[in-house]
Design a protein around this motif. Structure first.
Motif, PDB file in Angstrom:
ATOM      1  N   LEU A   5       0.917  -1.176  -0.090  1.00  0.00           N
ATOM      2  CA  LEU A   5      -0.007  -0.016   0.028  1.00  0.00           C
ATOM      3  C   LEU A   5       0.814   1.324  -0.093  1.00  0.00           C
ATOM      4  N   TYR A   6       0.515   2.307  -0.736  1.00  0.00           N
ATOM      5  CA  TYR A   6       1.178   3.668  -0.546  1.00  0.00           C
ATOM      6  C   TYR A   6       0.154   4.752  -0.573  1.00  0.00           C
ATOM      7  N   VAL A   7       0.553   5.773  -0.070  1.00  0.00           N
ATOM      8  CA  VAL A   7      -0.345   7.122   0.284  1.00  0.00           C
ATOM      9  C   VAL A   7       0.404   8.058  -0.421  1.00  0.00           C
ATOM     10  N   PHE A   8      -0.254   9.138  -0.958  1.00  0.00           N
ATOM     11  CA  PHE A   8       0.326  10.117  -1.735  1.00  0.00           C
ATOM     12  C   PHE A   8       1.006  11.118  -0.386  1.00  0.00           C
ATOM     13  N   ASP A   9       2.293  11.479  -0.243  1.00  0.00           N
ATOM     14  CA  ASP A   9       2.520  12.266   0.587  1.00  0.00           C
ATOM     15  C   ASP A   9       2.977  13.692  -0.188  1.00  0.00           C
ATOM     16  N   SER A  10       2.094  14.916   0.404  1.00  0.00           N
ATOM     17  CA  SER A  10       1.880  16.280  -0.470  1.00  0.00           C
ATOM     18  C   SER A  10       3.282  16.663  -0.170  1.00  0.00           C
ATOM     19  N   ALA A  11       4.063  16.571   0.945  1.00  0.00           N
ATOM     20  CA  ALA A  11       5.211  17.455   1.148  1.00  0.00           C
ATOM     21  C   ALA A  11       6.528  16.628   0.314  1.00  0.00           C
ATOM     22  N   ALA A  12       6.116  15.512   0.018  1.00  0.00           N
ATOM     23  CA  ALA A  12       7.363  14.875  -0.801  1.00  0.00           C
ATOM     24  C   ALA A  12       6.954  14.878  -2.147  1.00  0.00           C
ATOM     25  N   GLN A  13       5.677  14.928  -2.446  1.00  0.00           N
ATOM     26  CA  GLN A  13       5.187  15.006  -3.771  1.00  0.00           C
ATOM     27  C   GLN A  13       5.477  13.554  -4.511  1.00  0.00           C
ATOM     28  N   GLN A  14       5.267  12.534  -3.712  1.00  0.00           N
ATOM     29  CA  GLN A  14       5.350  11.127  -4.318  1.00  0.00           C
ATOM     30  C   GLN A  14       4.538  10.112  -3.435  1.00  0.00           C
ATOM     31  N   TYR A  15       4.365   9.009  -3.760  1.00  0.00           N
ATOM     32  CA  TYR A  15       3.764   8.076  -3.215  1.00  0.00           C
ATOM     33  C   TYR A  15       4.785   7.301  -2.167  1.00  0.00           C
ATOM     34  N   VAL A  16       4.415   7.021  -1.011  1.00  0.00           N
ATOM     35  CA  VAL A  16       5.258   6.401   0.170  1.00  0.00           C
ATOM     36  C   VAL A  16       4.684   5.505   0.540  1.00  0.00           C
ATOM     37  N   PRO A  17       5.363   4.393   1.012  1.00  0.00           N
ATOM     38  CA  PRO A  17       4.656   3.094   1.897  1.00  0.00           C
ATOM     39  C   PRO A  17       3.802   3.344   2.859  1.00  0.00           C
ATOM     40  N   LEU A  18       2.507   2.873   2.880  1.00  0.00           N
ATOM     41  CA  LEU A  18       1.544   3.322   3.904  1.00  0.00           C
ATOM     42  C   LEU A  18       1.657   1.975   5.174  1.00  0.00           C
ATOM     43  N   ASP A  19       2.400   2.444   5.943  1.00  0.00           N
ATOM     44  CA  ASP A  19       2.633   1.543   7.008  1.00  0.00           C
ATOM     45  C   ASP A  19       1.651   1.849   8.432  1.00  0.00           C
ATOM     46  N   GLU A  20       1.663   1.048   9.289  1.00  0.00           N
ATOM     47  CA  GLU A  20       0.864   1.357  10.635  1.00  0.00           C
ATOM     48  C   GLU A  20       0.945   2.654  11.135  1.00  0.00           C
ATOM     49  N   THR A  21       2.232   3.216  11.070  1.00  0.00           N
ATOM     50  CA  THR A  21       2.354   4.694  11.792  1.00  0.00           C
ATOM     51  C   THR A  21       1.487   5.630  10.768  1.00  0.00           C
ATOM     52  N   ARG A  22       1.853   5.408   9.547  1.00  0.00           N
ATOM     53  CA  ARG A  22       1.130   6.522   8.649  1.00  0.00           C
ATOM     54  C   ARG A  22      -0.459   6.460   8.919  1.00  0.00           C
ATOM     55  N   TYR A  23      -0.834   5.145   8.616  1.00  0.00           N
ATOM     56  CA  TYR A  23      -2.304   4.913   8.771  1.00  0.00           C
ATOM     57  C   TYR A  23      -2.923   5.587  10.020  1.00  0.00           C
ATOM     58  N   GLY A  24      -2.310   5.236  11.238  1.00  0.00           N
ATOM     59  CA  GLY A  24      -2.486   5.779  12.463  1.00  0.00           C
ATOM     60  C   GLY A  24      -2.611   7.361  12.274  1.00  0.00           C
ATOM     61  N   GLU A  25      -1.736   8.040  11.707  1.00  0.00           N
ATOM     62  CA  GLU A  25      -1.914   9.542  11.590  1.00  0.00           C
ATOM     63  C   GLU A  25      -2.971   9.937  10.731  1.00  0.00           C
ATOM     64  N   ILE A  26      -3.077   9.092   9.595  1.00  0.00           N
ATOM     65  CA  ILE A  26      -4.487   9.481   8.805  1.00  0.00           C
ATOM     66  C   ILE A  26      -5.474   9.499   9.439  1.00  0.00           C
ATOM     67  N   ILE A  27      -5.666   8.322  10.414  1.00  0.00           N
ATOM     68  CA  ILE A  27      -6.994   7.965  11.165  1.00  0.00           C
ATOM     69  C   ILE A  27      -7.307   9.080  12.057  1.00  0.00           C
ATOM     70  N   SER A  28      -5.955   9.499  12.727  1.00  0.00           N
ATOM     71  CA  SER A  28      -6.106  10.329  13.871  1.00  0.00           C
ATOM     72  C   SER A  28      -6.311  11.925  13.559  1.00  0.00           C
ATOM     73  N   GLY A  29      -6.218  12.215  12.042  1.00  0.00           N
ATOM     74  CA  GLY A  29      -6.239  13.319  11.399  1.00  0.00           C
ATOM     75  C   GLY A  29      -4.830  14.355  11.355  1.00  0.00           C
ATOM     76  N   GLN A  30      -3.858  13.515  11.898  1.00  0.00           N
ATOM     77  CA  GLN A  30      -2.510  14.130  11.737  1.00  0.00           C
ATOM     78  C   GLN A  30      -1.985  14.354  10.392  1.00  0.00           C
ATOM     79  N   MET A  31      -2.385  13.376   9.604  1.00  0.00           N
ATOM     80  CA  MET A  31      -1.800  13.570   8.164  1.00  0.00           C
ATOM     81  C   MET A  31      -3.223  14.033   7.491  1.00  0.00           C
ATOM     82  N   ARG A  32      -2.994  15.282   6.718  1.00  0.00           N
ATOM     83  CA  ARG A  32      -4.127  15.851   5.928  1.00  0.00           C
ATOM     84  C   ARG A  32      -3.693  15.760   4.405  1.00  0.00           C
ATOM     85  N   PHE A  33      -4.760  15.739   3.593  1.00  0.00           N
ATOM     86  CA  PHE A  33      -4.731  15.730   2.173  1.00  0.00           C
ATOM     87  C   PHE A  33      -4.999  17.051   1.872  1.00  0.00           C
TER      88      PHE A  33
END
Length: 132
Positions: free
Chosen positions: A104-132
């Motif tokens: 799985l990959y998620v688009f990282d707007s800061a890096a302007q590329q797709y990065v692996p979607l791991d449990e840590t990033r998933y938690g950031e998305i679910i908690s609202g820390q990572m925004r799109f």
């Protein structure tokens, strides 16, 4: 997504012309705290596919709101009895790396590329820390 209507067929066509993409299945997934459904693409890929170059390739063919937020690499696509791509199970599984064995990959707007979607990033998305 964010008030914009996105054609899954248009996104699948844009993905389908990228080197190494054999099949593309595009659908929307719910992201807690976000409006609408985020674009996700399940891809069957082969030789020549480069996830690091995917975002730049899509930039020239799709507006920002239409580019997939999530990418899932599948070994093969499942089809229905009428030869349509199955989406129901993919939508239900969403983008949770705890239940999906595929890369799985998620688009990282800061890096302007797709990065692996791991449990840590998933938690950031679910908690609202990572925004799109």
């Amino acid at each position: 997504w964010k008030g914009e209507n996105v054609s899954t067929n248009e996104v699948a066509e844009a993905l389908g012309v990228i080197d190494g993409v054999r099949e593309a299945n595009v659908y929307g997934v719910a992201v807690p705290g976000m409006d609408g459904r985020a674009g996700m693409s399940a891809l069957v890929v082969g030789e020549g596919f480069d996830i690091a170059a995917l975002a730049a390739r899509l930039e020239g063919s799709l507006p920002a709101y239409a580019r997939p937020i999530f990418v899932r690499i599948r070994p093969e696509m499942e089809i229905t009895g009428t030869f349509k791509l199955r989406k129901v199970e993919l939508v239900r599984e969403g983008f949770d790396p705890n239940i999906i064995a595929d890369p799985l990959y998620v688009f990282d707007s800061a890096a302007q590329q797709y990065v692996p979607l791991d449990e840590t990033r998933y938690g950031e998305i679910i908690s609202g820390q990572m925004r799109f």
